[in-house]
Design a protein around this motif. Structure first.
Motif, PDB file in Angstrom:
ATOM      1  N   GLU A  57     -23.139  11.107  -7.764  1.00 21.34           N
ATOM      2  CA  GLU A  57     -23.355  11.330  -8.844  1.00 21.34           C
ATOM      3  C   GLU A  57     -23.005  12.874  -9.329  1.00 21.34           C
ATOM      4  N   GLN A  58     -22.878  13.125 -10.467  1.00 18.66           N
ATOM      5  CA  GLN A  58     -22.490  14.651 -10.776  1.00 18.66           C
ATOM      6  C   GLN A  58     -23.030  14.917 -12.091  1.00 18.66           C
ATOM      7  N   ASN A  95     -18.844  10.569 -10.150  1.00 22.19           N
ATOM      8  CA  ASN A  95     -17.701  11.281  -9.735  1.00 22.19           C
ATOM      9  C   ASN A  95     -16.951  10.277  -8.894  1.00 22.19           C
ATOM     10  N   LYS A  96     -16.031   9.594  -9.202  1.00 21.54           N
ATOM     11  CA  LYS A  96     -15.358   8.271  -8.282  1.00 21.54           C
ATOM     12  C   LYS A  96     -14.797   8.845  -7.219  1.00 21.54           C
ATOM     13  N   LYS A  97     -13.986  10.343  -7.437  1.00 23.22           N
ATOM     14  CA  LYS A  97     -13.435  10.757  -6.304  1.00 23.22           C
ATOM     15  C   LYS A  97     -14.358  11.166  -5.086  1.00 23.22           C
TER      16      LYS A  97
END
Length: 237
Positions: free
Chosen positions: A211-212, A205-207
């Motif tokens: 890690e997601q 998750n870049k936002k």
């Protein structure tokens, strides 16, 4: 001339689930002419699995179950506005063409599947598939039984000897001759199931800069079905 079309507007009951059962037409003679291995031809079953996967992609069922030349499809989202004539004709023709495309051999004659529709309530689903799985077991026992007897006797003698024997008699006959059906692959005894499962996918998750974990569904081919239970089907819904 539209009014001359017999049963063209016959539909399945509203808000019901249905099972479509498909059977190969004259597949006993087909197996003989194709020289399929007895009692189970793995190439044939690989093709049947591919056909079931094609059906799954095309019609999005809840569950598909196959053994021998039979396929049962459990549907909740009914295609073609529930028109029985349309469902039977399209699904049978789709199955036949998928079988021909997936089978990399020339056929002695065109292959065909017939189709029938069984409307079911939720409480009927376990009973139906348990009935078909019991038939898969009978198929397995009888298939191994007649295959063994034909290795010792002529076809007519083998057929005479197996007539009148119940499943436990055949099971014991095989065991006494070194064939333990408990050691046979599960799919031969219980059939094959095709249904959706979820797999874990780890992404970034870049936002949030971390890690997601997410889950994606995929078509799962189950060669190791348990003996069907009501809990198994409750998990599918």
């Amino acid at each position: 001339m539209k009014e001359y079309e017999v049963y063209s507007d016959l539909r399945v009951p509203v808000n019901s689930k249905i099972i479509i059962r498909l059977d190969g037409r004259s597949f006993h003679s087909f197996a003989q002419k194709m020289g399929l291995a007895k009692p189970y031809d793995e190439c044939f079953y690989n093709v049947m699995v591919e056909v079931c996967k094609d059906l799954f992609e095309e019609f999005s069922p809840i569950f598909i179950y196959t053994f021998s030349d039979e396929i049962s499809i459990l549907l909740e989202n009914i295609p073609f506005n529930g028109r029985i004539e349309k469902i039977n004709s399209v699904v049978a023709s789709f199955t036949s063409s998928s079988f021909a495309l997936n089978y990399d051999r020339e056929f002695p004659k065109p292959v065909a599947f017939d189709s029938r529709i069984i409307p079911v309530n939720d409480c009927d689903i376990y009973d139906y598939f348990k009935w078909r799985q019991d038939e898969a077991w009978r198929n397995c026992v009888n298939g191994y039984g007649i295959h063994f007897l034909k290795s010792k006797y002529s076809s007519s003698e083998a057929n005479e000897k197996i007539n009148g024997l119940n499943l436990s008699d055949i099971h014991e006959l095989l065991f006494q001759n070194g064939i333990n059906l408990n050691d046979v692959e599960t799919w031969k005894k219980r059939g094959i199931g095709i249904y959706r499962k979820n797999k874990e996918v780890v992404g970034f998750n870049k936002k949030e800069s971390k890690e997601q974990v997410s889950y994606r569904s995929y078509i799962h081919v189950d060669y190791n079905l348990s003996i069907f239970s009501k809990e198994f089907f409750n998990k599918l819904f």
